[in-house]
Scaffold this active site. Structure first.
Site, short mmCIF file in Angstrom:
data_model
loop_
_atom_site.label_atom_id
_atom_site.label_comp_id
_atom_site.label_asym_id
_atom_site.label_seq_id
_atom_site.Cartn_x
_atom_site.Cartn_y
_atom_site.Cartn_z
N GLN A 111 -23.62 29.56 -47.50
CA GLN A 111 -24.50 29.83 -46.83
C GLN A 111 -25.23 29.29 -48.63
O GLN A 111 -26.93 30.01 -47.65
CB GLN A 111 -24.08 31.78 -47.12
N VAL A 113 -28.63 27.30 -49.66
CA VAL A 113 -29.71 26.03 -49.45
C VAL A 113 -29.73 25.32 -50.63
O VAL A 113 -30.57 24.57 -50.64
CB VAL A 113 -31.07 26.86 -48.67
N ASP A 114 -29.31 25.73 -51.67
CA ASP A 114 -29.83 24.71 -53.18
C ASP A 114 -29.08 23.43 -53.74
O ASP A 114 -29.09 23.02 -54.67
CB ASP A 114 -29.68 25.77 -54.05
N HIS A 137 -26.71 27.13 -43.13
CA HIS A 137 -28.77 27.74 -43.34
C HIS A 137 -28.95 26.48 -44.06
O HIS A 137 -30.60 27.04 -43.76
CB HIS A 137 -28.05 29.16 -44.30
N CYS A 145 -39.15 18.51 -38.42
CA CYS A 145 -40.12 18.22 -38.16
C CYS A 145 -40.44 18.84 -36.89
O CYS A 145 -39.39 18.79 -36.06
CB CYS A 145 -40.80 16.56 -36.74
N CYS A 148 -41.05 17.31 -33.00
CA CYS A 148 -39.81 15.95 -32.54
C CYS A 148 -38.68 16.44 -33.07
O CYS A 148 -37.59 15.47 -32.50
CB CYS A 148 -40.31 14.52 -32.90
N CYS A 169 -44.10 13.80 -40.47
CA CYS A 169 -42.73 13.02 -39.56
C CYS A 169 -43.45 11.98 -39.64
O CYS A 169 -44.50 11.32 -39.02
CB CYS A 169 -42.54 14.12 -38.34
N SER A 211 -23.57 38.90 -50.75
CA SER A 211 -22.91 40.47 -50.58
C SER A 211 -22.71 40.46 -48.99
O SER A 211 -22.57 41.37 -48.47
CB SER A 211 -25.01 40.98 -50.47
N GLU A 237 -19.23 43.47 -57.69
CA GLU A 237 -19.83 44.49 -57.14
C GLU A 237 -19.02 44.26 -56.03
O GLU A 237 -18.30 43.26 -55.41
CB GLU A 237 -21.35 44.51 -56.86
#
Ligand code: NAD
Ligand code: ZN
Length: 269
Positions: A111, A113-114, A137, A145, A148, A169, A211, A237
């Protein structure tokens, strides 16, 4: 199936059980969330450091926020890119990349995006395609863009001092946006189908550092379970997924994942 006792220290029984399940599995799907990168110093949205200026992620990571103030949203993404550039894949990212590249039948779904799983695949697996994650993600280091729809790798500096200096773009001059899935947007249907297919065929779903309140994390693990596979969770956790986890490792990812996937550095348990 063994369960980890409800305390903070790592249970060796649970670790052994997880290690055996993974070793004996023909197919493994690994689902990671922000927690796998916490040990690299990337802030999670829900932990300390989750705020930027006075904003919560939910206020900025939305199509409406971008329509209203693209400059502000790009400024936030430029800040997040800078943080991530200063971070490095940790022992969990590296072990997962080596594990996935060492055999067929392993799929890493993230998940995050790094792009730390991508960097790990290049660091320890020479970019082996089997070690590259499915990025549910999107990525901080890609742009799309708004006119487009063209997608492109994008990690050059963003000048977010005004709307006029935001990236555009190369093909049509339209405003670029980060190529990430924002709150209220749907995931790419082909990507999600690929992830569900892998989860339903997996003998083990290894869920690390999520989580599980953002879909489809919870449903991916459920797909493995409904098809007869087992769920192993790594998280300091308890989460909503703990209830369906066959094994829970209540500890951080970098400490435990290398030994679970059999790619521990010399001397580690
Ligand atoms: P989350 O922030 O909701 O949850 C993080 C989870 O990681 C928590 O359950 C926490 O207990 C656990 N955790 C904390 N430290 C850990 C460690 N050392 N080892 C293992 N687990 C640890 O994250 P989420 O479930 O991934 O959902 C957040 C959403 O925000 C995702 O959609 C993601 O795209 C996005 N996000 C991504 C990043 C990133 O790319 N690194 C960072 C923040 C948010
Ligand atoms: Zn365009």
């Amino acid at each position: 199936m063994p369960r980890a006792p409800d305390h903070d220290s790592i249970s060796n029984d649970a670790l052994d059980a997880a290690r055996r399940l993974v070793r004996d599995a023909e197919r493994v799907v690994v689902l990671t969330g922000a927690g796998v990168s916490a040990d690299s110093g990337v802030p999670t949205f829900r932990g300390a450091g989750g705020l930027w200026k006075e904003y919560r992620a939910e206020e900025l990571a939305t199509p409406r926020a971008f329509e209203r103030d693209p400059r502000l949203v790009w400024e936030w993404y430029a800040w997040r890119r800078d943080i991530v550039r200063g971070c490095h894949p940790n022992a969990a990212h590296l072990a997962l990349a080596s594990f996935a590249a060492s055999r067929d039948g392993v799929l890493i779904v993230t998940q995050n995006v790094d792009a730390l799983h991508v960097r790990a695949a290049h660091d320890v697996a020479r970019g082996d395609a089997r070690a590259l994650p499915v990025e549910l993600h999107g990525s901080l280091f890609r742009a799309r863009c708004t006119a487009c729809g063209r997608r492109e790798p994008h990690d050059e500096p963003v000048d977010a001092s005004s709307v006029a200096t935001l990236p555009v773009c190369a093909r049509c001059g339209g405003l670029l946006r980060p190529d990430v899935v924002w709150f209220g947007e749907s995931l790419d249907s082909r990507i999600i189908a690929h992830a569900f297919d892998a989860a339903a065929r997996a003998d083990v779903c290894l869920v690390i550092g999520t989580s599980a309140v953002v879909q489809p994390a919870a449903s991916l693990a459920a797909a493995t379970r409904e098809a007869g596979g087992v769920v192993v969770e790594v998280n300091p956790e308890p989460t909503p997924l703990t209830a369906i986890a066959d094994v829970s490792i209540r500890a951080g990812a970098a400490r435990t994942v290398p030994s679970i996937v059999g790619q521990a550095a010399h001397g580690a348990p």
